[in-house]
Design an enzyme around this catalytic site. Structure first.
Site, mmCIF file in Angstrom:
data_model
loop_
_atom_site.group_PDB
_atom_site.id
_atom_site.type_symbol
_atom_site.label_atom_id
_atom_site.label_comp_id
_atom_site.label_asym_id
_atom_site.label_seq_id
_atom_site.Cartn_x
_atom_site.Cartn_y
_atom_site.Cartn_z
ATOM 1 N N TRP A 158 0.833 -1.210 0.000
ATOM 2 C CA TRP A 158 0.000 0.000 0.000
ATOM 3 C C TRP A 158 0.862 1.252 0.000
ATOM 4 C CZ3 TRP A 158 -4.518 -0.371 4.045
ATOM 5 C CH2 TRP A 158 -5.225 -1.561 3.847
HETATM 6 FE FE1 SF4 Z 1 3.797 -1.812 2.353
HETATM 7 FE FE2 SF4 Z 1 4.997 -1.545 4.725
HETATM 8 FE FE3 SF4 Z 1 2.574 -0.465 4.347
HETATM 9 FE FE4 SF4 Z 1 2.903 -3.136 4.495
HETATM 10 S S1 SF4 Z 1 3.261 -1.625 6.139
HETATM 11 S S2 SF4 Z 1 1.659 -2.036 3.002
HETATM 12 S S3 SF4 Z 1 4.883 -3.421 3.454
HETATM 13 S S4 SF4 Z 1 4.492 0.115 3.297
#
Ligand code: SF4
Ligand code: SF4
Length: 151
Positions: free
Chosen positions: A43
């Protein structure tokens, strides 16, 4: 810009695994280090970057963000309450961005488990859990019956 983990910095604490809303940060069962199992599903919320106590997570910059080769280094400094992004371009230029990690004191947000259980009537309310108190307002604005009819 999906994230990746420097395995030599990661200590396998699992903070990124717990916080990832896409459930794509996993601990490798052999090496006991975290890795992003599916960068395409990231995300790009950077919750994992901000949560990692070891500064072990960086991101791969897209071409429009840092074109023609670069490195993006993310530094989380809990004592200062900031997160810094350092972009190094191939021609040697650097750009640095510093932002607050959060605007409320660390550990000041209670866990949902610490909050009172909502009443059954709350299911019929249009307010979300703990609204309006958590918005620090007395009441949410509401349409009058006449306004609702016009819409
Ligand atoms: Fe991507 Fe990190 Fe967000 Fe998970 S927590 S969606 S790996 S940016
Ligand atoms: Fe490794 Fe950081 Fe994830 Fe902990 S939060 S498992 S140190 S990448």
């Amino acid at each position: 810009m999906p994230t990746f983990v420097y395995m030599t910095r990661c200590d396998g604490c699992g903070e990124c695994v717990d916080i990832c809303p896409s459930d794509i940060m996993h601990i490798d069962s052999t090496y006991r280090r975290a890795y992003n199992i599916e960068p395409n599903m990231c995300w790009e919320c950077y919750s994992c970057v901000k949560a990692c106590p070891q500064n072990a997570i960086d991101c791969r910059g897209y071409a429009d963000f840092a074109p023609m080769g670069h490195s993006v280094r993310v530094l989380r400094e809990e004592d200062k309450g900031t997160i810094s992004w350092r972009i190094k371009f191939r021609d040697g230029r650097e750009k640095n961005f510093v932002s607050p990690i959060r605007t409320t004191p660390w550990d000041s947000i209670p866990s949902p488990a610490d909050l009172a259980v909502p009443s059954p009537e709350a299911l019929n309310s249009q307010e979300l859990a703990n609204e309006p108190a958590d918005l620090h307002i007395e009441a949410l604005p509401a349409l009058s019956p006449r306004q609702a009819k016009e819409d």
